[in-house]
Design an enzyme around this catalytic site. Structure first.
Site, short mmCIF file in Angstrom:
data_model
loop_
_atom_site.label_atom_id
_atom_site.label_comp_id
_atom_site.label_asym_id
_atom_site.label_seq_id
_atom_site.Cartn_x
_atom_site.Cartn_y
_atom_site.Cartn_z
N ARG A 67 -5.99 0.82 3.19
CA ARG A 67 -5.20 -0.40 3.29
C ARG A 67 -6.14 -1.58 3.44
NH1 ARG A 67 -1.45 1.66 1.20
NH2 ARG A 67 0.70 1.83 1.96
N ASP A 124 -9.61 -1.00 -4.16
CA ASP A 124 -8.29 -0.91 -4.79
C ASP A 124 -7.24 -1.56 -3.91
OD1 ASP A 124 -6.56 0.05 -6.95
OD2 ASP A 124 -5.72 1.40 -5.45
N GLU A 144 -2.57 -9.18 -0.51
CA GLU A 144 -2.23 -8.75 -1.85
C GLU A 144 -0.97 -9.48 -2.30
OE1 GLU A 144 -1.91 -4.52 -2.26
OE2 GLU A 144 -3.94 -4.15 -1.51
N HIS A 175 -4.56 -2.35 -6.71
CA HIS A 175 -3.72 -1.35 -6.02
C HIS A 175 -3.05 -0.43 -7.02
CE1 HIS A 175 -1.71 -0.90 -1.83
NE2 HIS A 175 -1.75 0.27 -2.45
N SER A 209 -4.58 2.76 -7.99
CA SER A 209 -5.26 4.05 -8.03
C SER A 209 -4.30 5.23 -8.12
CB SER A 209 -6.17 4.22 -6.81
OG SER A 209 -5.43 4.16 -5.61
N ALA A 210 -3.04 5.04 -7.73
CA ALA A 210 -2.06 6.13 -7.81
C ALA A 210 -1.06 5.93 -8.94
CB ALA A 210 -1.31 6.27 -6.48
#
Length: 377
Positions: free
Chosen positions: A290, A314, A319, A338, A340-341
């Protein structure tokens, strides 16, 4: 990391665990089913934690009649309805005050306003791993609500992202890409390249994501050390598992530090001036946990001073990252927004776990990935 709506339907229709997406019906605990076998495979593959007691034993449980669903999960309503045929699944944006008040469960809905109105609420399924926005609500503790998340479903995809950042930084691939765009053969002036083999990586937060990072780093021939809050146990490929109070000591040994920790009061701001000053000169910092775990100004100072060889982020704070942030202009930093998933595999696994937990709640079975509200993960 919330499930993105533009890929949800593709994830649902291509889910490799086909039985989890097959038309469902309620089955008894003794009745064998392909669905149960697929759920067992999912649990084993991801190392999911199964609650010790059936959810039907919780005070106030009943088969849900109304389930409120976040707008971002709207496209999953047909998939979810299969495992809760007797429940009314309602997009929160279309729910009436009466429906909110009568809701038994929510998926992706945990606002203070809804918690105050939903007097019958018993269970919240969060559609991501990080639950800090939910556990900070006072009513979660006051009413002893059940909270589950999607931990471990994103670990493999995020771990690959981490290794990609490590390789990009250590091999200076960004430099060579810029030279390629100018049609320059930069062999003579190439920056010093670094091997991962033989280097030490410190994984901060040896949970679902951290374990996958450790597994892949070990496969590259790296020495893996880690910290975790729940104890000193870890897989064989992790050389040493320390407690959080050993973070500064372990950072001195690491050529790479990877933040995989959840955001809690204890992890907020832990990557600060003192931490970066204690890192090995020329080390790299990667963060997929985070953004608020890192003090941005202190990271910028460490990069500008040359203390750190580079960093990969990431996650940032705030944000989205403002266009005037100094982070954008650092040459030894790679930033991804953000994402990466955001892969098909992660989407498939998130959808499968979300659907399986709804099925389990309807049937009163033990739930998966129950969050400890006090710990925050």
């Amino acid at each position: 990391m919330l499930i993105r709506p533009h890929v949800l339907m593709a994830a649902a229709t291509t889910l490799s665990l086909c039985a989890l997406l097959a038309p469902a019906r309620l089955v008894s605990a003794r009745e064998p089913s392909a669905q149960g076998a697929s759920a067992a495979q999912l649990i084993e593959k991801l190392g999911l934690h199964v609650a010790p007691q059936p959810v039907r034993e919780r005070p106030g449980w009943r088969p849900p009649r109304i389930v409120l669903v976040n707008e971002q999960q709207h496209d999953l309503l047909p998939v979810l309805q299969q495992v809760a045929p007797r429940a009314k699944l309602i997009d929160i944006s279309a729910a009436t005050p009466r429906e909110i008040a009568a809701a038994d469960a929510t998926i992706g809905v945990c606002s203070a306003q809804v918690l105050a109105q939903a007097k019958q609420l018993q269970w919240i399924q969060w559609p991501a791993a990080g639950v800090e926005r939910c556990v900070q609500q006072p009513l979660m503790r006051e009413r002893h609500l059940l909270l589950t998340n999607l931990q471990r479903t994103m670990g493999p995809s995020m771990a690959e992202h981490v290794l990609g950042m490590m390789l990009l930084l250590s091999r200076h691939l960004d430099y060579f890409l810029k030279e390629q765009q100018q049609a320059r053969w930069a062999q003579d002036n190439a920056p010093h390249l670094v091997d991962l083999e033989g280097k030490t990586v410190l994984v901060v937060g040896l949970g679902g994501i951290g374990t996958e990072v450790a597994r892949r780093a070990h496969a590259f021939g790296m020495r893996v050390i880690a910290t975790r809050a729940s104890g000193r146990t870890g897989p064989d490929y992790v050389s040493y598992v320390g407690l959080p109070d050993e973070l500064l000591k372990l950072a001195k040994e690491a050529d790479f530090v990877v933040n995989c920790a959840p955001l809690t009061p204890e992890t907020t701001g832990i990557f600060n001036r003192e931490f970066f000053a204690g890192m090995k000169p020329g080390a790299y910092f990667i963060s997929v946990g985070r953004g608020r775990s890192t003090v941005t100004a202190d990271l910028i100072a460490a990069l500008n001073s040359g203390k750190l060889a580079g960093a990969g982020l990431d996650v940032v704070d705030p944000e989205p990252l403002p266009s005037d942030s100094a982070l954008w202009r650092l040459p030894n930093l790679i930033i991804t927004p953000h994402v990466s998933a955001d892969t098909p595999l992660a989407e498939e696994q998130r959808t499968a776990l979300l659907r399986e937990n709804l099925r389990r709640y309807v049937a009163g079975e033990p739930m998966l990935s129950v969050v400890d509200i006090e710990r925050g993960y």
